[in-house]
Write an enzyme that holds these catalytic residues in place. Structure first.
Site, PDB file in Angstrom:
ATOM      1  CG  HIS A 109      -1.861   1.167   1.234  1.00 35.68           C
ATOM      2  ND1 HIS A 109      -2.983   1.245   0.434  1.00 35.68           N
ATOM      3  CD2 HIS A 109      -1.818   2.331   1.935  1.00 35.68           C
ATOM      4  CE1 HIS A 109      -3.576   2.414   0.641  1.00 35.68           C
ATOM      5  NE2 HIS A 109      -2.892   3.086   1.540  1.00 35.68           N
ATOM      6  CG  ASP A 150      -5.356  -0.829   2.562  1.00 33.00           C
ATOM      7  OD1 ASP A 150      -5.901   0.200   2.123  1.00 33.00           O
ATOM      8  OD2 ASP A 150      -4.926  -1.744   1.830  1.00 33.00           O
ATOM      9  CD  GLU A 180       4.140   1.738  -4.371  1.00 36.51           C
ATOM     10  OE1 GLU A 180       3.711   0.881  -5.155  1.00 36.51           O
ATOM     11  OE2 GLU A 180       3.703   2.888  -4.337  1.00 36.51           O
TER      12      GLU A 180
HETATM   13  C1  GRF Z   1       0.260   2.230  -7.753  1.00 36.22           C
HETATM   14  O1  GRF Z   1      -0.632   3.244  -7.312  1.00 36.22           O
HETATM   15  C2  GRF Z   1       1.071   1.756  -6.578  1.00 36.22           C
HETATM   16  O2  GRF Z   1       1.359   2.821  -5.675  1.00 36.22           O
HETATM   17  C3  GRF Z   1       0.155   0.770  -5.926  1.00 36.22           C
HETATM   18  O3  GRF Z   1      -0.506   0.131  -7.002  1.00 36.22           O
HETATM   19  C4  GRF Z   1      -0.571   1.027  -8.121  1.00 36.22           C
HETATM   20  C5  GRF Z   1      -0.145   0.361  -9.392  1.00 36.22           C
HETATM   21  O4  GRF Z   1       1.171  -0.019  -9.324  1.00 36.22           O
HETATM   22  N1  GRF Z   1       0.861  -0.160  -5.120  1.00 36.22           N
HETATM   23  P1  GRF Z   1       1.833  -0.963 -10.475  1.00 36.22           P
HETATM   24  O5  GRF Z   1       2.669  -0.050 -11.328  1.00 36.22           O
HETATM   25  O6  GRF Z   1       0.694  -1.599 -11.267  1.00 36.22           O
HETATM   26  O7  GRF Z   1       2.655  -1.952  -9.728  1.00 36.22           O
END
Ligand code: GRF
Length: 197
Positions: A109, A150, A180
């Site tokens: 998240h 979450d 992330e």
């Molecule tokens: C993004 O908003 C990221 O912050 C959240 O999921 C969304 C898509 O990310 N975790 P990704 O590029 O598809 O991994």
């Protein structure tokens, strides 16, 4: 560890996982399947380019949410997964799947939970809320998925500085790059190597 990754969008978190496996930063794990609810998700292209089985299953293809939930769980079961990773996956995980895969589903998240999370806080909205509140530090969280949104036990977190003049897009990108894309591979490697209780 047989890992399934669930995606809905661009798949940059998936890409970080695939790259980490190739670089040996994730050991004792194989990405067995990538599943998306969105046929147009670029994440599916990333999986195919990497030679990982990729499939799409969407609630839109079913008469009811119950019918989708049943089909989704049956499809996931076919892969005999040890870990399910939600990487930008925007479909609610069915209660039956939470129970069957208890402590085997993790989610990334894009905030420091418990801030800016829960129903309605996803994607860019998370960063819009952080900027609106005026926080000076945000970040990302990897947590186990339970029946809430979450709300499961936190595994890893990483703080990211909010900078003067940040737009939601700029902040989102910084949180992805600095948090992330580091935390999710790290969490998978820890789990694959028995380091997480
Ligand atoms: C993004 O908003 C990221 O912050 C959240 O999921 C969304 C898509 O990310 N975790 P990704 O590029 O598809 O991994």
């Amino acid at each position: 560890l047989r890992v399934g990754v669930m995606v809905s969008g661009g798949g940059t978190n998936l890409q970080a996982i695939l790259d980490a496996v190739d670089a040996g930063k994730i050991t004792n794990a194989e990405i067995a399947v990538v599943i998306s609810n969105n046929p147009g998700a670029y994440a599916l292209e990333r999986a195919k380019k990497h030679g990982v089985e990729a499939l799409c299953i969407s609630p839109k293809d079913y008469e009811s949410r119950d019918a989708f939930n049943e089909a989704f769980l049956a499809k996931v079961d076919e892969y005999h997964l040890d870990l399910i990773v939600l990487a930008g996956f925007l479909v609610k995980i069915p209660a039956a799947m939470i129970e069957k895969y208890e402590h085997k589903i993790i989610n990334i998240h894009p905030s420091l939970i418990p801030s800016f999370c829960g129903v309605g806080y996803y994607g860019l909205k998370v960063h819009e809320a952080a900027l609106a509140r005026g926080v000076k530090v945000t970040g990302a969280t990897v947590h186990f998925v339970d029946s809430g949104m979450d709300t499961g036990p936190i595994i890893l977190q990483k703080a990211v500085e909010v900078q003067e003049g940040d737009t939601p897009e700029v902040l989102q990108r910084r949180v992805m790059e600095q948090a992330e894309w580091k935390l999710l591979p790290q969490a998978i490697d820890l789990i694959a190597n028995g380091k997480i209780k």
